[in-house]
Design an enzyme around this catalytic site. Structure first.
Site, PDB file in Angstrom:
ATOM      1  N   ARG A 157     -12.660   6.008  -1.038  1.00 28.27           N
ATOM      2  CA  ARG A 157     -11.469   5.172  -0.933  1.00 28.27           C
ATOM      3  C   ARG A 157     -11.764   3.792  -1.529  1.00 28.27           C
ATOM      4  O   ARG A 157     -12.922   3.397  -1.651  1.00 28.27           O
ATOM      5  CB  ARG A 157     -11.058   5.005   0.539  1.00 28.27           C
ATOM      6  CG  ARG A 157     -10.582   6.276   1.198  1.00 28.27           C
ATOM      7  CD  ARG A 157     -10.263   6.035   2.660  1.00 28.27           C
ATOM      8  NE  ARG A 157      -9.095   5.184   2.856  1.00 28.27           N
ATOM      9  CZ  ARG A 157      -7.845   5.612   2.770  1.00 28.27           C
ATOM     10  NH1 ARG A 157      -7.588   6.880   2.485  1.00 28.27           N
ATOM     11  NH2 ARG A 157      -6.828   4.780   2.968  1.00 28.27           N
TER      12      ARG A 157
ATOM     13  N   HIS B 140      -3.387  -5.622   2.027  1.00 34.00           N
ATOM     14  CA  HIS B 140      -3.109  -5.902   3.434  1.00 34.00           C
ATOM     15  C   HIS B 140      -3.711  -7.271   3.691  1.00 34.00           C
ATOM     16  O   HIS B 140      -3.997  -8.005   2.770  1.00 34.00           O
ATOM     17  CB  HIS B 140      -3.805  -4.875   4.331  1.00 34.00           C
ATOM     18  CG  HIS B 140      -3.432  -3.461   4.031  1.00 34.00           C
ATOM     19  ND1 HIS B 140      -2.301  -2.869   4.539  1.00 34.00           N
ATOM     20  CD2 HIS B 140      -4.044  -2.509   3.289  1.00 34.00           C
ATOM     21  CE1 HIS B 140      -2.255  -1.596   4.121  1.00 34.00           C
ATOM     22  NE2 HIS B 140      -3.280  -1.362   3.361  1.00 34.00           N
TER      23      HIS B 140
ATOM     24  N   CYS C  80       0.788  -1.228   0.000  1.00 41.85           N
ATOM     25  CA  CYS C  80       0.000   0.000   0.000  1.00 41.85           C
ATOM     26  C   CYS C  80       0.828   1.290   0.000  1.00 41.85           C
ATOM     27  O   CYS C  80       1.235   1.745  -1.049  1.00 41.85           O
ATOM     28  CB  CYS C  80      -0.975  -0.049   1.179  1.00 41.85           C
ATOM     29  SG  CYS C  80      -2.395   0.996   0.932  1.00 41.85           S
TER      30      CYS C  80
HETATM   31  N1  GLN Z   1      -1.890   6.850   2.071  1.00 44.51           N
HETATM   32  C1  GLN Z   1      -2.075   5.924   1.063  1.00 44.51           C
HETATM   33  C2  GLN Z   1      -3.442   5.917   0.403  1.00 44.51           C
HETATM   34  O1  GLN Z   1      -4.446   6.216   1.025  1.00 44.51           O
HETATM   35  C3  GLN Z   1      -1.734   4.552   1.588  1.00 44.51           C
HETATM   36  C4  GLN Z   1      -2.743   4.024   2.566  1.00 44.51           C
HETATM   37  C5  GLN Z   1      -2.251   2.772   3.235  1.00 44.51           C
HETATM   38  O2  GLN Z   1      -1.088   2.465   3.210  1.00 44.51           O
HETATM   39  N2  GLN Z   1      -3.134   2.061   3.882  1.00 44.51           N
HETATM   40  O3  GLN Z   1      -3.514   5.608  -0.765  1.00 44.51           O
END
Ligand code: GLN
Length: 273
Positions: free
Chosen positions: A136, A211, A99
């Site tokens: 998101r 993840h 990520c």
């Molecule tokens: N900040 C990054 C995004 O939102 C990565 C998020 C994360 O590593 N969970 O894309």
């Protein structure tokens, strides 16, 4: 199996980059190596670390991070340390980056608000968060590994096509340049929710939005990292003793079922008959 083999795991900024349980990737490599009687050392590759520390490791693990933490890391990971990272990954040191970490290994990450964060440019990709009001990418993720070498190795290890199960939660959308994708999305959104790609693969570095954490859910990938690291370090193939992975494999099957992902051949545990 000889107990004198040693694996040194380099853990990128453990305090700043370990969202959604990504430390589970470090623990999985550690335990699966120890169960084979290998010695394991964990070196924190954080602001206290030197370029020599980076050069000393056999596997690199990097987790996710919120935008603010990502920025702190990027201000620290410059100069000789950035160069050491580049050399390691370009020369085939295996690693798993989740990520926020792949975003840092790319050319840049543009957060939803604020300044663009320059990356290391090791992976030919860019990541852009379209703005804080944009949804998101959140949810379970299933991919088929398509990166040629990794797909071939995993298929050889497990006897079946390699599918990975995970969980994504990111605002950034990643577009790949000339780097190979890690896989294609079977369920979920992956790199950007548009082109069907997920993650990236460079030499032996696995970059993913997954993840889960990734490795306990897909233990054969942890074994691939260990095997690749040992082969590189000791310059000879070292066979890994199969472990009892029945529960992990059942969990994968339960997830495929729950997501109604119909895979004709679900991967079997490494060494299964
Ligand atoms: N900040 C990054 C995004 O939102 C990565 C998020 C994360 O590593 N969970 O894309």
């Amino acid at each position: 199996m000889s107990p004198h083999y040693e694996i040194v795991i380099g853990w990128l900024y453990p305090k700043l980059m370990s969202t959604y349980g990504d430390r589970g990737n470090v623990i999985t490599i550690q335990r699966r190596a120890q169960w084979r009687q290998f010695n394991v050392k964990i070196v924190n590759l954080d602001s206290e670390a030197t370029p020599e520390d980076i050069k000393s490791v056999d596997i690199i693990v990097g987790g996710g991070a919120q935008d603010r933490q990502q920025e702190l890391v990027m201000r620290d990971l410059i100069g000789a340390k950035a160069e050491a990272m580049r050399q390691k990954l370009d020369n085939g040191t295996p690693g798993v980056f989740t990520c926020g970490s792949p975003q840092l290994l790319g050319h840049y990450y543009e957060p939803g608000a604020g300044q663009r964060i320059e990356g290391l440019g090791i992976l030919d990709l860019v990541s852009i968060h379209p703005g804080e009001n944009t949804k998101r990418c959140i949810g379970n993720l299933v991919i088929e590994v398509t990166a040629t070498k990794l797909a071939r190795d995993l298929e050889e290890m497990t006897g079946t096509k390699p599918y990975l199960v995970g969980f994504e939660n990111h605002g950034g959308r990643t577009k790949l340049g000339k780097v190979e994708a890690l896989g294609k999305v079977i369920y979920g959104l992956g790199n950007n929710g548009e082109d069907g790609t997920e993650g990236a693969f460079h030499q032996n570095a696995i970059a993913t939005y997954s993840h889960g954490p990734l490795l306990p859910k897909n233990p054969f990938v942890a074994d691939w990292l260990i095997q690749t690291a040992l082969r590189l370090k000791y310059q000879q193939p070292i066979l890994l003793k199969p472990l009892e992975d029945e529960l992990a494999m059942q969990a994968r099957e339960a997830m495929f079922k729950r997501l109604k992902v119909n895979l004709s051949n679900v991967p079997q545990p490494v060494g299964a008959s």
